[in-house]
Enzyme design. Structure first.
Site, PDB file in Angstrom:
ATOM      1  N   SER A 114       0.829  -1.198   0.000  1.00 27.50           N
ATOM      2  CA  SER A 114       0.000   0.000   0.000  1.00 27.50           C
ATOM      3  C   SER A 114       0.869   1.255   0.000  1.00 27.50           C
ATOM      4  O   SER A 114       1.915   1.280   0.655  1.00 27.50           O
ATOM      5  CB  SER A 114      -0.887  -0.005   1.251  1.00 27.50           C
ATOM      6  OG  SER A 114      -1.595   1.208   1.357  1.00 27.50           O
ATOM      7  N   PRO A 125      -1.650  11.754   3.771  1.00 27.79           N
ATOM      8  CA  PRO A 125      -1.920  12.789   4.768  1.00 27.79           C
ATOM      9  C   PRO A 125      -1.829  12.242   6.200  1.00 27.79           C
ATOM     10  O   PRO A 125      -2.150  11.072   6.437  1.00 27.79           O
ATOM     11  CB  PRO A 125      -3.348  13.249   4.447  1.00 27.79           C
ATOM     12  CG  PRO A 125      -3.920  12.261   3.521  1.00 27.79           C
ATOM     13  CD  PRO A 125      -2.811  11.497   2.894  1.00 27.79           C
ATOM     14  N   LYS A 139       2.949  -4.030   6.780  1.00 24.22           N
ATOM     15  CA  LYS A 139       3.182  -4.159   5.331  1.00 24.22           C
ATOM     16  C   LYS A 139       4.652  -3.870   5.018  1.00 24.22           C
ATOM     17  O   LYS A 139       5.269  -4.545   4.200  1.00 24.22           O
ATOM     18  CB  LYS A 139       2.258  -3.221   4.543  1.00 24.22           C
ATOM     19  CG  LYS A 139       0.806  -3.679   4.533  1.00 24.22           C
ATOM     20  CD  LYS A 139      -0.027  -2.855   3.586  1.00 24.22           C
ATOM     21  CE  LYS A 139      -1.513  -3.198   3.651  1.00 24.22           C
ATOM     22  NZ  LYS A 139      -1.814  -4.592   3.313  1.00 24.22           N
TER      23      LYS A 139
END
Length: 225
Positions: A114, A125, A139
């Site tokens: 991701s 953000p 991840k």
């Protein structure tokens, strides 16, 4: 990919994994899909996919699933969880798959991660980061484990995911500062194109829709062929 070799797909029950399953079968590839629960089994089998049951958090089960009778030429993993899931497969499940792939002599491993993982943390953000941080850290661990494994790898980090049909505007870039959204079906196409593209080997790539980017950054698109 010739002969009877299969592509092993973890995460085929939903989301990007399901789109990859569809795309691969449309391309005439042989697919072996790992499922943790039988809910989507009959649907996948109806697509001509060989289904193997098992939980990615169980290392021995992953060895068995990948060893099997069919040679596996590549593993694609889209597994992972949401912050509320407790024990997630984002790191441990992928680690077990990577270990099993190494043991089985698999050539290539494509990990769908991701944007926000690793150095691409700068692309999202702060409020999104706050929510996703536990998942993104796992991840990143999985990415690092794969890179250190010695397998031929491609890490693909999609931006925000949408469920509409493919647009054909999905692109891959090594620029970790880009962000935006992308449709799951477009991610699936990019992932499948990376299977046979040497240009994607040993790369960490962000996947975004060039028409759905945040801001108007200048960036270089990776050409796969």
């Amino acid at each position: 990919m010739t002969g009877e070799s299969y592509i092993f797909l973890a995460g085929a029950s939903r989301g990007v994994g399901r789109e990859i399953a569809k795309y691969l079968t449309e391309q005439g590839k042989k697919v072996k899909a790992l499922l943790r629960s039988p809910d989507s089994r009959s649907e996948l089998e109806a697509m001509g996919i060989k289904v193997v049951m098992g939980d990615a958090l169980d290392a021995a089960a992953m060895e068995q699933a990948i060893q099997g009778d069919e040679p596996i030429s590549a593993v694609i993993s889209t597994i992972g969880g949401l912050p509320k899931d407790g024990e997630r497969a984002d790191y441990l499940g992928n680690k077990n798959l990577i270990d099993a792939a190494l043991k089985a002599g698999v050539q290539k491993f494509i990990l769908v991660s991701s944007i926000g993982s690793g150095e691409s943390v700068v692309a999202i953000p702060p409020q999104a980061l706050e929510t996703l941080k536990p998942v993104l850290l796992e991840k990143e661990q999985a990415e690092k484990y794969l890179i250190a494994s010695g397998l031929i790898y491609t890490v693909i980090r999609p931006g925000g995911l949408k469920s509409e049909p493919a647009t054909g505007n999905g692109v891959l870039t090594e620029d970790y500062k880009v962000a935006g959204t992308i449709h799951r079906a477009d991610v699936a196409q990019l992932v499948c194109q990376c299977l046979d593209a040497d240009a994607a080997n040993h790369k960490i790539l962000s996947a975004i829709d060039r028409t759905q980017m945040y801001g108007n950054p200048e960036f270089e698109v990776l050409t796969l062929n």
